[in-house]
Design a protein around this motif. Structure first.
Motif, PDB file in Angstrom:
ATOM      1  N   TRP A  44      70.988  33.100  12.800  1.00  0.00           N
ATOM      2  CA  TRP A  44      70.326  34.358  12.468  1.00  0.00           C
ATOM      3  C   TRP A  44      69.878  34.228  11.025  1.00  0.00           C
ATOM      4  O   TRP A  44      70.643  33.767  10.176  1.00  0.00           O
ATOM      5  N   VAL A  79      57.367  34.044  12.908  1.00  0.00           N
ATOM      6  CA  VAL A  79      57.686  35.331  12.304  1.00  0.00           C
ATOM      7  C   VAL A  79      56.735  35.629  11.155  1.00  0.00           C
ATOM      8  O   VAL A  79      56.142  36.698  11.091  1.00  0.00           O
ATOM      9  N   GLN A 137      61.228  35.986  16.348  1.00  0.00           N
ATOM     10  CA  GLN A 137      61.831  37.313  16.325  1.00  0.00           C
ATOM     11  C   GLN A 137      61.653  37.948  17.687  1.00  0.00           C
ATOM     12  O   GLN A 137      60.734  37.605  18.418  1.00  0.00           O
ATOM     13  N   THR A 163      63.279  43.272  12.365  1.00  0.00           N
ATOM     14  CA  THR A 163      63.329  42.636  13.667  1.00  0.00           C
ATOM     15  C   THR A 163      64.463  41.611  13.650  1.00  0.00           C
ATOM     16  O   THR A 163      64.851  41.126  12.589  1.00  0.00           O
ATOM     17  N   ARG A 164      64.992  41.296  14.826  1.00  0.00           N
ATOM     18  CA  ARG A 164      66.026  40.259  14.907  1.00  0.00           C
ATOM     19  C   ARG A 164      65.327  38.909  14.823  1.00  0.00           C
ATOM     20  O   ARG A 164      64.474  38.605  15.653  1.00  0.00           O
ATOM     21  N   GLN A 165      65.697  38.119  13.846  1.00  0.00           N
ATOM     22  CA  GLN A 165      65.070  36.816  13.655  1.00  0.00           C
ATOM     23  C   GLN A 165      66.110  35.714  13.780  1.00  0.00           C
ATOM     24  O   GLN A 165      67.183  35.797  13.198  1.00  0.00           O
TER      25      GLN A 165
END
Length: 193
Positions: A44, A79, A137, A163-165
């Protein structure tokens, strides 16, 4: 272009001794089709937030790493790099034609990356996928949500943030990952060395 360093956080279950986990992290993911970005070392990026919550609150170990690339061209950044995103869009179109006869409803990110990684291993196609890692992401419904704010009141465009990256570093680039420290649990974080 000079070196580029990214910070990443790895989550694993707390199974084993401090020494065992320290020697093993980051752990290589499985080779199956459930891996978002194919097989590799998943991190992450930038903050331990998502690493701390991954695995549903189970007893986990979170470790911090530096990932060092000799140039920014070693990372396919889906991303923050428009050039890479446009390139990936072309990869998707090509993979749809080859893998699914043009049926775009069947393609996955995993399939696109797998297809191009396999091509890269063929001498005839060397250079088609020169990357050591992919950063991506997802748009999820996480409890912390995403930050969506208008840029100005008179227009509809909005800033989309949080955002989840994740970054997936491929197995052949393991030497680009350097352990920095443990973040959790506290007994691991306090026992650096």
């Amino acid at each position: 272009m000079g070196q580029v360093v990214h910070i990443g956080y790895h989550n694993c279950r707390n199974r084993g001794s401090y020494e065992d986990i320290r020697q093993g992290v980051p752990f290589l993911s499985g080779p199956d089709e459930n891996q978002w970005l194919t097989q590799g070392f998943y991190l992450w990026t930038d903050s331990p937030h998502y690493a701390m919550s991954w695995n549903g609150g189970r007893n986990v170990v979170v470790s911090e790493f530096e990932v060092t690339f000799e140039s920014r061209d070693e990372l396919l950044d889906l991303v923050g790099n428009a050039r890479d995103i446009f390139e990936f869009e072309e990869m998707v179109d090509r993979a749809i034609k080859v893998l699914h006869g043009g049926d775009a409803t069947k393609i996955t990110v995993n399939q696109v990356i797998s297809y191009f990684r396999e091509l890269e291993n063929d001498a005839e196609y060397a250079g088609v996928f020169p990357y050591h890692a992919v950063k991506a992401q997802d748009k999820s419904n996480t409890s912390s949500g995403e930050v969506v704010v208008r840029f100005v009141r008179t227009r509809r465009e909005r800033l989309v943030a949080l955002t989840r990256q994740q970054m997936c570093v491929f197995e052949n680039a393991r030497d680009k990952i350097t352990f920095k420290s443990f973040v959790a649990p506290d007994e691991f974080a306090q026992r650096q060395g």
